[in-house]
Design a protein around this motif. Structure first.
Motif, PDB file in Angstrom:
ATOM      1  N   LEU A 697       0.656  -1.199   0.083  1.00 27.33           N
ATOM      2  CA  LEU A 697      -0.117   0.092  -0.177  1.00 27.33           C
ATOM      3  C   LEU A 697       0.931   1.290   0.147  1.00 27.33           C
ATOM      4  N   SER A 698       1.965   1.201   0.872  1.00 31.71           N
ATOM      5  CA  SER A 698       2.916   2.391   0.812  1.00 31.71           C
ATOM      6  C   SER A 698       3.518   2.617  -0.567  1.00 31.71           C
ATOM      7  N   THR A 699       3.870   1.569  -1.013  1.00 31.08           N
ATOM      8  CA  THR A 699       4.570   1.794  -2.627  1.00 31.08           C
ATOM      9  C   THR A 699       3.514   2.111  -3.679  1.00 31.08           C
ATOM     10  N   ALA A 700       2.406   1.724  -3.549  1.00 29.23           N
ATOM     11  CA  ALA A 700       1.388   1.917  -4.291  1.00 29.23           C
ATOM     12  C   ALA A 700       1.050   3.618  -4.400  1.00 29.23           C
ATOM     13  N   LEU A 701       0.986   3.808  -3.114  1.00 32.43           N
ATOM     14  CA  LEU A 701       0.637   5.438  -2.788  1.00 32.43           C
ATOM     15  C   LEU A 701       1.713   6.143  -3.641  1.00 32.43           C
ATOM     16  N   GLN A 702       3.069   5.869  -3.209  1.00 33.39           N
ATOM     17  CA  GLN A 702       4.195   6.481  -3.874  1.00 33.39           C
ATOM     18  C   GLN A 702       4.163   6.735  -5.256  1.00 33.39           C
ATOM     19  N   ASP A 703       3.693   5.602  -5.984  1.00 29.94           N
ATOM     20  CA  ASP A 703       3.568   5.357  -7.254  1.00 29.94           C
ATOM     21  C   ASP A 703       2.422   6.258  -7.862  1.00 29.94           C
TER      22      ASP A 703
END
Length: 901
Positions: A697-703
């Motif tokens: 979820l954290s990576t998706a938010l950054q992307d």
């Protein structure tokens, strides 16, 4: 194409250098017997003009002279397209090619190697073979003009030549007005299309290709701008979607963090219980393994003791049975030696029979050799007689010059011409004949022989002259005779020229009269016939042999006879009876062979029985040894198992103790399994998945945040281009180009349609030209057959397919005609096609031993046609029957036999 000369060296049967020429531009006849090189010379001409000098393969290898390692060479002098050329070629070893052109009276190099090959061939045909030697379809017009031996029949013309002939004939029947329209249409068509029908580009082309390129470019540009506009609208919607997605991801990340803390505590407790279970299971497994090991070892000890007892019983039994087997082996060995001795004795008897048979065969060979030597001696004697007769005939003709057939025919013709000139001269002169009644003297003032003259009573004298004859008679006066003789000087000059020509012809033979020359010709012909007869007799006697090979064969035979008599000296006095010797030897060898076969069978049986007994003894010994080794190994293994020194009771007590320890560890492991079963699922795995979900979820938010920033930047750049206005301007420009292109395309399609329609009509017209060739060939067949009524029909390939006799209207297949009629039909079609395909320059017509089935009635008519043909074509006739062409007056004749190197 006009042929001037050809020189061939080392080509099939033509060994050494052979030159034929110069050829005249009219009729030429090359004659020689069969298998002496006429067709070979024709083949060399084709290879020089049509084939690549570097061609390889079985066909080219066959050009080499038989039994000789020589390279075929050819040189041809010819004229084509207004120039005179000379081409030289060498095939096989170190191949080479050189084309020369006459410049200023001298041949100068024009091309060499492969370029010389292509330049020579392109003078006649644009079509070259892809591989190997050329075939008729590569010869251009020469496939009509050149007739190889046995191939008078035309199977059908190649496509290129067929088109050329039809084009040439169709042009002949088009008027100048139509040709002018064709040229204008062709020029207009050429602005739009290439000759192959593709759209023309470059200099001189229409604007259609440029308009098509501009239209495609403008269409691509318009589509690109429309795509950019659609992409800007899509960017706006994506920016809104990305902002909404960021809010959703932030809420999911917050909920996932709280749940992760609860799962981490539960996973820690689970891992502690799991560690204790693993420890208890390891102790349980170790106790189980030790218990099972000790139990297995006790069982092994018991099994080994029982097996040792069983092996001991078997060893005792085998030791008792070995002496009996050893005795049986000894007896079978003695029997085998006896059978071997019997077989050796029978084999010696068979060898003796073989020696007797070899001696009998040498006797038969001696008889055959002596018979062969006798026959060869008789052949050599006959050959020597024929050779001596040849030498005698040669010496009889030595130092004498005899006119040949061609020379005597020329001399006969010269005598006829001289006789005609003499008659013409006599007819052109004034003749004065005087028979005096009394003697007188006078003087000839004008006439053939001026000067004083004296005549006796009754002496008749004839005086001739032109334009007058005048004689002054003493005591009488002048007598003058005159008339209109204005051509007398010309006739007298022609007479002198004929007499000088005849003198030059007869000078080499030392004879002046026609009778003497005829007798000399008959004497030379008789010598030639007798020499040819002796040559034939010598060839028949020798066959495929030579006198040298026969003498060598006889010497070898005599040497072989001497060797046989040295080996069997008793045959020198008394020759053997080979058939009786061979019959006795065969009988003795057969009896010995039967005895040897029986002895060999008995020996093989004894040998097999002895081998079987020996194998049985070896098996028993091997089994005894194996059992003793196994017994010793088991005893050693039992000693190792009992090496701890404990009693069986002590080992059983230890086994019970290890069983109790195993049960204790098993109970402990069961308690920890029950604690772990109380958990739902795997808390450690659940915690790991939750941690991965939080990280995802954290990576998706950054992307998504990065995508939102990038798309917002692109949207700002696209919005500043004013794409809507640009698209409107491009659409107007595109419509204008499309209007101009449509108009030019309609014009091009119209011209193309008109050209195709005209071409179809022209093709239909060209296909009707078969009738022209049919009519010419039919006319020629009528001349040959004596005005026979009928009509030839040609197929699509312009080959004769049928003949319509008389007025029936129903055609018959050409194959049903007689052999002579068929070859006359194909001859006529070839000449008609040659005339139809005329290129404006004189061409070479080659006829190699044709019309062999034509009768003596029709052949003179064919000769008349050949005379007419020679007015337009250079004709070269290759024949083994020169007498058939004697009526071709003025033909240039070549005797190949006298020209061969």
């Amino acid at each position: 194409m006009i042929l001037h000369s050809i020189t061939v060296e080392n080509w099939r049967c033509l060994v050494g250098e052979t030159t034929v020429g110069p050829f005249s531009e009219g009729l030429n006849i090359l004659y020689a017997p069969n298998a002496t090189g006429k067709s070979t010379l024709f083949e060399a001409l084709r290879c020089a003009l049509m084939d690549n000098h570097g061609t390889q393969g079985e066909d080219v290898q066959q050009l080499r002279p038989w039994g000789r390692e020589l390279s075929p060479r050819v040189m041809v002098e010819f004229s084509a397209k207004g120039c005179r050329y000379r081409v030289r070629k060498r095939f096989l070893d170190r191949p080479e090619s050189l084309l020369e052109r006459m410049e200023g009276g001298t041949y100068r190099p024009l091309a060499e190697g492969p370029k010389a090959d292509s330049a020579t061939r392109e003078l006649f045909s644009p079509k070259a073979p892809k591989k190997g030697m050329s075939r008729p379809e590569h010869w251009g017009i020469q496939q009509v003009l050149w007739t190889p031996q046995g191939k008078l029949e035309l199977e059908g013309l190649s496509g290129d030549l067929l088109s050329s002939i039809r084009q040439a004939l169709s042009v002949q029947i088009l008027d100048s007005g139509i040709r002018a329209v064709e040229e204008r249409l062709k020029a207009r068509y050429g602005t739009y299309f290439t000759p192959t029908g593709r759209l023309r580009t470059g200099s001189g082309a229409s604007s259609l290709p440029v308009l098509e390129d501009s239209l495609r470019a403008k269409e691509r540009e318009l589509e690109s701008k429309r795509l950019e506009y659609r992409e800007s609208e899509s960017l706006s919607m994506r920016v809104k979607a990305l902002a909404s997605r960021i809010e959703e991801l932030r809420k999911e990340a917050k909920s996932s963090g709280e749940e992760l803390k609860k799962l981490e505590k539960k996973a820690s407790e689970y891992n502690s219980h799991l560690g204790e279970l693993v420890k208890a299971e390891a102790e349980e497994k170790a106790a189980e393994s030790e218990y099972l090991r000790r139990k297995t070892m006790l069982g092994q000890m018991s099994d080994i003791r029982g097996e040792i007892g069983e092996i001991g019983d078997k060893v005792t039994s085998l030791r008792n049975s070995l002496p009996e087997l050893e005795e049986e082996v000894r007896i079978s060995s003695v029997e085998l030696e006896t059978k071997k001795a019997e077989f050796a004795e029978a084999r010696n008897a068979k060898d003796k029979g073989e020696a007797l048979l070899a001696r009998a065969r040498e006797g038969r060979r001696l008889a055959l050799l002596q018979d062969k030597i006798r026959k060869e001696s008789e052949t050599l004697e006959e050959a020597c007689r024929a050779k001596e007769e040849l030498e005698r005939l040669k010496s009889e003709g030595a130092g004498r010059s005899f006119p040949g057939l061609a020379e005597i025919q020329k001399i006969r013709k010269a005598f006829e011409i001289l006789q005609e000139a003499r008659i013409m001269l006599d007819a052109s002169l004034i003749t004065l004949e005087i028979t005096p009644a009394a003697p007188f003297r006078g003087r000839v003032d004008s006439g053939e022989n001026p000067g004083p003259v004296t005549l006796g009573q009754g002496d008749k004298v004839r005086m001739q002259g032109a334009p007058e004859v005048c004689i002054e008679v003493e005591s009488f006066g002048k007598i003058r005779a005159f008339g209109s003789c204005d051509k007398a000087d010309e006739v007298r000059a022609a007479f002198e020229e004929s007499r000088n020509a005849l003198s030059q012809m007869t000078a080499p033979y030392g004879k002046g009269s026609k009778m003497e020359l005829e007798e000399l010709y008959e004497a030379g012909s008789g010598l030639a016939r007798r020499s040819e007869k002796e040559k034939t007799r010598l060839a028949a006697v020798l066959g495929r042999n030579t006198m040298e090979s026969l003498e060598e064969s006889r010497a070898r035979g005599q040497k072989d006879v001497q060797t046989i008599l040295e080996n069997f000296p008793e045959w020198k006095e008394n020759l053997p009876a080979p058939m009786e010797l061979e019959r006795e030897a065969l009988a003795e060898r057969a009896a010995a062979a039967e005895r040897a076969a029986s002895a060999e069978t008995a020996r093989d049986g004894a040998q097999a029985a002895a081998a079987e007994k020996q194998r049985e003894l070896d098996r028993e010994r091997h089994t005894l040894q194996s059992l003793e080794e196994r017994q010793e190994n088991l005893r050693e293994k039992l000693r190792m198992l009992e090496s701890d020194g404990k009693s069986p009771e002590e080992r059983q007590t230890e086994l019970s103790q290890f069983l109790l320890r195993w049960d204790s560890f098993r109970t402990k492991a069961g308690e920890y399994r029950r604690l772990l079963e109380a958990y739902e699922g795997d808390p450690v795995e659940t915690h790991r998945k939750a941690r991965e979900t939080e990280k995802r979820l954290s990576t998706a938010l950054q992307d998504v945040q990065m995508d939102l920033a990038r798309e917002e930047t692109r949207l700002e750049i696209t919005s500043g281009k004013g794409l809507y206005s640009l698209i409107a301007d491009l659409e107007e420009e595109f419509e204008e180009l499309r209007r101009r292109h449509r108009a030019e395309k309609i014009a091009a399609d119209s011209v193309g349609l008109l050209w195709d329609t005209y071409g179809a009509c022209r093709q239909e017209l060209a296909e009707t030209v078969n009738r022209i060739v049919e009519e010419k060939a039919t006319e020629m067949v009528g001349k040959i057959a004596g005005n026979r009524k009928g009509r030839l029909v040609l197929n699509e390939g312009m080959a004769p397919s049928a003949f319509v006799p008389g007025e029936t209207g129903k055609g018959v297949d050409v194959s049903t005609l007689s052999g002579g009629e068929r070859e006359q039909v194909h001859f006529a079609v070839r000449l008609a096609l040659a005339e139809a395909a005329g290129s404006g320059e004189r061409q070479l017509l080659v006829l190699d031993d044709i019309l062999m089935a034509t009768d003596g009635l029709r052949f003179p008519r064919i000769l008349e046609i050949l005379k007419e043909t020679a007015e337009n074509l250079q004709v070269l006739i290759l024949t083994c029957q020169p007498d058939r062409f004697l009526n071709l007056a003025g033909a240039n004749r070549f005797n190949l036999e006298s020209l061969k190197g």
